[in-house]
Design a protein around this motif. Structure first.
Motif, PDB file in Angstrom:
ATOM      1  N   GLU A   1      26.705  36.806  35.830  1.00 31.07           N
ATOM      2  CA  GLU A   1      27.518  36.051  34.989  1.00 31.07           C
ATOM      3  C   GLU A   1      27.809  36.689  33.592  1.00 31.07           C
ATOM      4  O   GLU A   1      28.800  37.176  33.331  1.00 31.07           O
ATOM      5  CB  GLU A   1      26.844  34.574  35.031  1.00 31.07           C
ATOM      6  CG  GLU A   1      27.811  33.733  34.343  1.00 31.07           C
ATOM      7  CD  GLU A   1      27.235  32.286  34.438  1.00 31.07           C
ATOM      8  OE1 GLU A   1      26.581  31.670  35.494  1.00 31.07           O
ATOM      9  OE2 GLU A   1      27.233  31.519  33.092  1.00 31.07           O
ATOM     10  N   CYS A   2      26.616  36.724  32.859  1.00 32.93           N
ATOM     11  CA  CYS A   2      26.659  37.200  31.363  1.00 32.93           C
ATOM     12  C   CYS A   2      26.826  38.505  31.226  1.00 32.93           C
ATOM     13  O   CYS A   2      27.494  39.205  30.165  1.00 32.93           O
ATOM     14  CB  CYS A   2      25.721  36.522  30.693  1.00 32.93           C
ATOM     15  SG  CYS A   2      24.193  37.258  30.654  1.00 32.93           S
ATOM     16  N   GLY A   3      26.136  39.330  32.063  1.00 38.00           N
ATOM     17  CA  GLY A   3      26.069  40.812  31.920  1.00 38.00           C
ATOM     18  C   GLY A   3      25.381  41.498  30.866  1.00 38.00           C
ATOM     19  O   GLY A   3      24.998  42.468  30.796  1.00 38.00           O
TER      20      GLY A   3
ATOM     21  N   GLY B   1      21.928  39.361  29.616  1.00 38.55           N
ATOM     22  CA  GLY B   1      20.550  39.091  29.621  1.00 38.55           C
ATOM     23  C   GLY B   1      20.207  37.438  29.154  1.00 38.55           C
ATOM     24  O   GLY B   1      19.076  37.278  29.069  1.00 38.55           O
ATOM     25  N   SER B   2      21.504  36.695  29.445  1.00 41.54           N
ATOM     26  CA  SER B   2      21.228  35.402  28.828  1.00 41.54           C
ATOM     27  C   SER B   2      21.054  34.428  29.887  1.00 41.54           C
ATOM     28  O   SER B   2      20.501  33.011  29.813  1.00 41.54           O
ATOM     29  CB  SER B   2      22.236  34.914  27.649  1.00 41.54           C
ATOM     30  OG  SER B   2      23.594  34.985  28.241  1.00 41.54           O
ATOM     31  N   CYS B   3      21.759  34.477  31.330  1.00 43.17           N
ATOM     32  CA  CYS B   3      21.782  33.524  32.227  1.00 43.17           C
ATOM     33  C   CYS B   3      21.118  33.487  33.319  1.00 43.17           C
ATOM     34  O   CYS B   3      21.046  32.362  33.890  1.00 43.17           O
ATOM     35  CB  CYS B   3      23.483  33.582  32.446  1.00 43.17           C
ATOM     36  SG  CYS B   3      23.533  34.864  33.664  1.00 43.17           S
ATOM     37  N   SER B   4      20.400  34.320  33.764  1.00 38.16           N
ATOM     38  CA  SER B   4      19.466  34.641  34.686  1.00 38.16           C
ATOM     39  C   SER B   4      19.923  34.827  36.169  1.00 38.16           C
ATOM     40  O   SER B   4      19.502  34.892  37.243  1.00 38.16           O
ATOM     41  CB  SER B   4      18.597  33.268  35.131  1.00 38.16           C
ATOM     42  OG  SER B   4      17.943  33.242  33.785  1.00 38.16           O
TER      43      SER B   4
ATOM     44  N   CYS C   1      21.776  37.241  37.566  1.00 42.29           N
ATOM     45  CA  CYS C   1      21.294  38.416  38.268  1.00 42.29           C
ATOM     46  C   CYS C   1      20.034  38.685  38.668  1.00 42.29           C
ATOM     47  O   CYS C   1      19.502  39.821  39.021  1.00 42.29           O
ATOM     48  CB  CYS C   1      21.972  39.564  37.335  1.00 42.29           C
ATOM     49  SG  CYS C   1      20.985  39.831  35.957  1.00 42.29           S
TER      50      CYS C   1
ATOM     51  N   CYS D   1      21.126  43.341  35.495  1.00 45.45           N
ATOM     52  CA  CYS D   1      22.020  43.723  34.334  1.00 45.45           C
ATOM     53  C   CYS D   1      21.196  44.516  33.178  1.00 45.45           C
ATOM     54  O   CYS D   1      21.913  45.026  32.307  1.00 45.45           O
ATOM     55  CB  CYS D   1      23.110  42.719  33.893  1.00 45.45           C
ATOM     56  SG  CYS D   1      21.810  41.379  32.777  1.00 45.45           S
TER      57      CYS D   1
HETATM   58  S1  FES Z   1      24.041  38.465  34.419  1.00 45.47           S
HETATM   59 FE1  FES Z   1      23.267  37.101  33.061  1.00 45.47          FE
HETATM   60  S2  FES Z   1      21.076  37.739  32.876  1.00 45.47           S
HETATM   61 FE2  FES Z   1      21.997  39.222  34.028  1.00 45.47          FE
END
Ligand code: FES
Ligand SMILES: Cc1cc2nc3c(=O)[nH]c(=O)nc-3n(C[C@H](O)[C@H](O)[C@H](O)COP(=O)(O)OP(=O)(O)OC[C@H]3O[C@@H](n4cnc5c(N)ncnc54)[C@H](O)[C@@H]3O)c2cc1C
Length: 329
Positions: A37-39, A41-44, A46, A78
């Motif tokens: 999602e975020c690419g 490191g904030s959303c988890s 991946c 990511c």
């Molecule tokens: S894509 Fe969001 S934490 Fe890796």
């Protein structure tokens, strides 16, 4: 193979990850669609289980990394690169790009750099092909030596141009690199990322920006203006000083062209001539946002500003499903 082989368990495809390359980026290049999602490191989204092999974590302090992750052998694709061949276990894997996340890699040449305020500039990059993004989304710029930072597009999609309103923080890594880039210089970009795009419907629209949070808000406003959107639109924009309230005249012009638009500013350090609210952007919200205005909210800016606005909206019983935001850090 010059890099490492990463295999999806159980019995899934294997793809190559080059030296120091992120697993997620390599998977996308190979046509293996892992969740993300975020690419950055904030959303988890991946997070995967590391079944076999050795890795380097490229952003150990990423907001999505918890102490339990290390114990459970969970990594963010990511922000992780292999140090050996790997076997990983994601929750899902696809073989076609997600229509929701059509992220691709681009090269951008810096063709414009406009001074907007103290250490605040608008950067214009020409890509090799038109960029597929929605107003309000962001790109990840590769700024050399593995430094990647997120910047939100401030222009409308549909052309090979992407623009960003950004601030330089002296002595800090990413913004110094971006602001030091010469005209004609090139960067690699991944885009689009983010979920702060305009939802269709008839509810009023509330756009809230703190500092350079004006970058995606400008793109959203350009979209509303271009469509002569009939919805009531209110913009709340906070900055420290009048000089840092960049793009104000541009916003006034766009708002004047909307059927029902209003613009409110808030300055933490106002001068005596400032007619707007004093204090944080929440001061302007308290003054002008009526319960009857409740609609779809879009907000972007530094984490303390975003958290203060979210708390303010929660106190006013705004449904969080109607709030879309990007916390800039
Ligand atoms: S894509 Fe969001 S934490 Fe890796
Ligand atoms: C979704 C999003 C959109 C943004 N849009 C804009 C914008 O339009 N305009 C603008 O000026 N700024 C924007 N930012 C902020 C921008 O990305 C940088 O945080 C800012 O330029 C300061 O970076 P720095 O490297 O100079 O500072 P630093 O203090 O060196 O780093 C700042 C931030 O970078 C992140 N970071 C640190 N290490 C890594 C890493 N290994 N990988 C990924 N991230 C890391 C952390 O979140 C940290 O808070 C946005 C941030 C996010 C998350």
């Amino acid at each position: 193979m010059t890099g490492f082989a990463v295999t999806i368990a159980p019995g899934g495809p294997t793809f190559e990850v080059r030296e120091r390359e992120r697993i997620l980026v390599a998977a996308r290049r190979a046509g293996v669609w892992l969740p993300f999602e975020c690419g950055w490191g904030s959303c988890s989204t991946c997070k995967v289980t590391l079944v076999e092999g050795e890795v380097d974590l490229l952003f150990a302090g990423a907001p999505a990394v918890t102490v339990r992750d290390a114990r459970r052998q969970r990594i963010l694709t990511c922000q992780t690169t292999p140090r050996s061949d790997l076997v990983i276990k994601p929750l899902t894997v696809g073989s076609v790009p997600s229509a929701e996340r059509p992220t691709t890699d681009h090269t951008g040449e810096l063709i414009g750099r406009e001074e907007l305020g103290p250490d605040i500039r608008r950067f214009s990059f020409r890509l090799e092909r038109p960029a597929d993004f929605r107003a309000g989304q962001y790109a990840i710029l590769h700024l050399g030596d593995g430094v990647r930072r997120c910047y939100s597009m401030s222009n409308r999609p549909g052309s090979p141009l992407v623009e960003f309103v950004t601030k330089r923080y002296p002595g800090r890594l990413g913004s110094e690199r971006l602001h030091g880039l010469p005209l004609g210089g090139c960067v690699e970009l991944e885009l689009p990322y983010g979920d702060m795009w305009l939802r269709p419907g008839s509810r009023p629209v509330v756009l809230i920006a703190g500092g350079t949070g004006i970058s995606p808000v400008l793109a959203l406003l350009l979209q509303l203006h271009g469509a002569a959107d009939p919805r009531p639109v209110q913009i709340f924009y906070g900055a420290n000083s009048r000089a840092e309230l960049v793009c104000w005249n541009e916003l006034e012009t766009l708002v004047a062209g909307l059927p029902h638009g209003r613009l409110h500013g808030a300055l933490a350090c106002p001068d005596t001539a400032w007619p707007g609210a004093s204090g944080l952007v929440t001061a302007a919200l308290a003054e002008h946002l009526q319960a009857a205005d409740a609609g779809d909210h879009y907000l972007a800016g530094p984490p303390p500003m975003v958290d203060a606005v979210l708390a303010h909206l929660r106190e006013r019983d705004v449904e969080l499903t109607r709030v879309h935001y990007d916390r800039f850090g």
